[in-house]
Design an enzyme around this catalytic site. Structure first.
Site, PDB file in Angstrom:
ATOM      1  N   GLY A  53       0.853  -1.187   0.000  1.00  0.00           N
ATOM      2  CA  GLY A  53       0.000   0.000   0.000  1.00  0.00           C
ATOM      3  C   GLY A  53       0.891   1.241   0.000  1.00  0.00           C
ATOM      4  CB  SER A 120       4.480  -3.178  -3.230  1.00  0.00           C
ATOM      5  OG  SER A 120       3.957  -2.055  -3.891  1.00  0.00           O
ATOM      6  CD1 TRP A 121       3.564  -0.113   2.975  1.00  0.00           C
ATOM      7  CD2 TRP A 121       4.861   1.649   2.469  1.00  0.00           C
ATOM      8  NE1 TRP A 121       3.888   0.537   4.159  1.00  0.00           N
ATOM      9  CE2 TRP A 121       4.676   1.615   3.868  1.00  0.00           C
ATOM     10  CE3 TRP A 121       5.645   2.657   1.899  1.00  0.00           C
ATOM     11  CZ2 TRP A 121       5.233   2.568   4.723  1.00  0.00           C
ATOM     12  CZ3 TRP A 121       6.209   3.599   2.759  1.00  0.00           C
ATOM     13  CH2 TRP A 121       6.000   3.555   4.144  1.00  0.00           C
ATOM     14  CG  ASP A 276       6.396  -3.816 -10.655  1.00  0.00           C
ATOM     15  OD1 ASP A 276       5.463  -2.999 -10.779  1.00  0.00           O
ATOM     16  OD2 ASP A 276       6.784  -4.251  -9.554  1.00  0.00           O
ATOM     17  CG  HIS A 304       3.437  -4.363  -8.380  1.00  0.00           C
ATOM     18  ND1 HIS A 304       4.647  -3.888  -7.917  1.00  0.00           N
ATOM     19  CD2 HIS A 304       2.536  -4.141  -7.379  1.00  0.00           C
ATOM     20  CE1 HIS A 304       4.488  -3.392  -6.698  1.00  0.00           C
ATOM     21  NE2 HIS A 304       3.213  -3.544  -6.346  1.00  0.00           N
TER      22      HIS A 304
END
Length: 331
Positions: A53, A120-121, A276, A304
């Site tokens: 996120g 990711s985050w 990605d 991704h």
């Protein structure tokens, strides 16, 4: 990239679904309480899963990257996300708060040190956490590298990725009047913080759907539908946007790369999808160049999402690599 010396026939398949053996809520501030859970082996090797996120929350499928007979698997929902309360709350919600929460949870669960896994985050937070507490981290598995630099945010939110997904971009763009399109992150911030909940929900759906439509190499309808879930999309969009407006709360654009020396000694695997679009490979490549000691694995036929077959296989294999090394050390 050096040829990989793999343990013969290392498992690359996701493990079966499991249920937690314990769950709870930890009050981390006067405002925030975070949901946590443990699954797998209560006496096993501890690993913490840091979700994406920010604002994405955890899911039961996150447990499947780890051998449940070997690992003590810890998942938690970051401030405002998932089952944590208050939902979608931006107050006292910064990277440094999340780092502090991760430490509070480790201490609450009486875990001396642990392996850290994030995509990711989650890769951003894993890097920031390990740079703040390197002595508590035994290994890192990072996926879909996001360093929260201006060029990464501009790529995804200011028209770069639109060159590949113009059909998905136009609904995201069209929510914003033409005279506000010089900065979409700011324009969405205004709407995601509106006093009108209908305005917030409309912006949250558009923001979330844009990301969900670009997260897989092959479109994933189940993932895209998450944009229609108002509860999920409100936390996802509000918290992401809040962090991006504030540049991740980092003191400068290259903060995570500048502090690699603090974690250079930690055994690390970096997994990156070649195609990605959300977190393009330039960031993983920059991290690889700054940190050549880390094992860098590029999945040539993936985007991704951690749930794409090639990426999931590499993530499981990375955990198996750590598991076998730990077993060989006799720990």
């Amino acid at each position: 990239m050096e040829p990989h010396k793999e343990v013969p026939e290392v498992n690359r398949n996701l493990y079966p679904h499991i249920e937690p053996y314990s769950t709870g809520f930890l009050k981390v501030s006067d405002i925030h309480t975070i949901y946590w859970e443990q699954s797998g082996n209560p006496g096993g090797y501890p690993v913490v899963f840091l979700h994406g996120g920010p604002g994405g929350g955890t899911a039961p499928s996150n447990r499947r990257f780890f051998d449940p007979e070997f690992y003590r698997i810890v998942l938690f929902d970051q401030r405002g996300a998932g089952k944590s309360t208050p939902h979608a709350c931006l107050e006292e919600n910064t990277t440094w708060d999340l780092i502090s929460d991760t430490e509070k949870l480790r201490e609450h669960l009486e875990i001396p040190e642990w392996q850290v896994f994030g995509g990711s985050w989650g890769s951003t937070l894993a890097l920031a956490y390990s740079q703040s507490h390197p002595e508590k981290v035994t290994g890192l598995v990072l996926r879909g590298i996001f360093l929260l630099r201006k060029k990464e945010l501009d790529w995804f939110y200011e028209g770069g990725a639109a060159a590949i997904y113009p059909d998905a971009w136009e609904p995201f763009r069209d929510l914003i009047p033409e005279n506000e399109r010089q900065c979409f992150i700011s324009a969405y911030s205004k709407r995601l913080n509106s006093d009108n909940m209908d305005t917030q929900y409309a912006a949250a759906r558009a923001w979330t759907t844009w990301e969900m439509m670009t997260a897989h190499l092959h479109p994933n309808e189940e993932n895209i539908k998450r944009g229609d879930d108002d509860k999920f999309s409100l936390a996802f969009a509000r918290i992401e946007n809040h962090y991006f407006v504030n540049k991740g709360f980092f003191p400068n654009d290259s903060f995570l790369l500048d502090n690699i020396d603090k974690i250079r000694h930690i055994n690390t695997v970096i997994v990156q999808g070649r195609y990605d679009v959300c977190c393009p490979m330039m960031s993983a490549w920059d991290l690889h160049k700054a940190w050549p000691e880390a094992d860098f694995r590029v999945v040539q036929d993936a985007g991704h999402s951690a749930n794409e077959p090639g990426i999931a296989a590499e993530l499981v294999a990375a955990n198996e690599k750590f598991k076998n090394a730990i077993k060989n050390r006799g720990l």
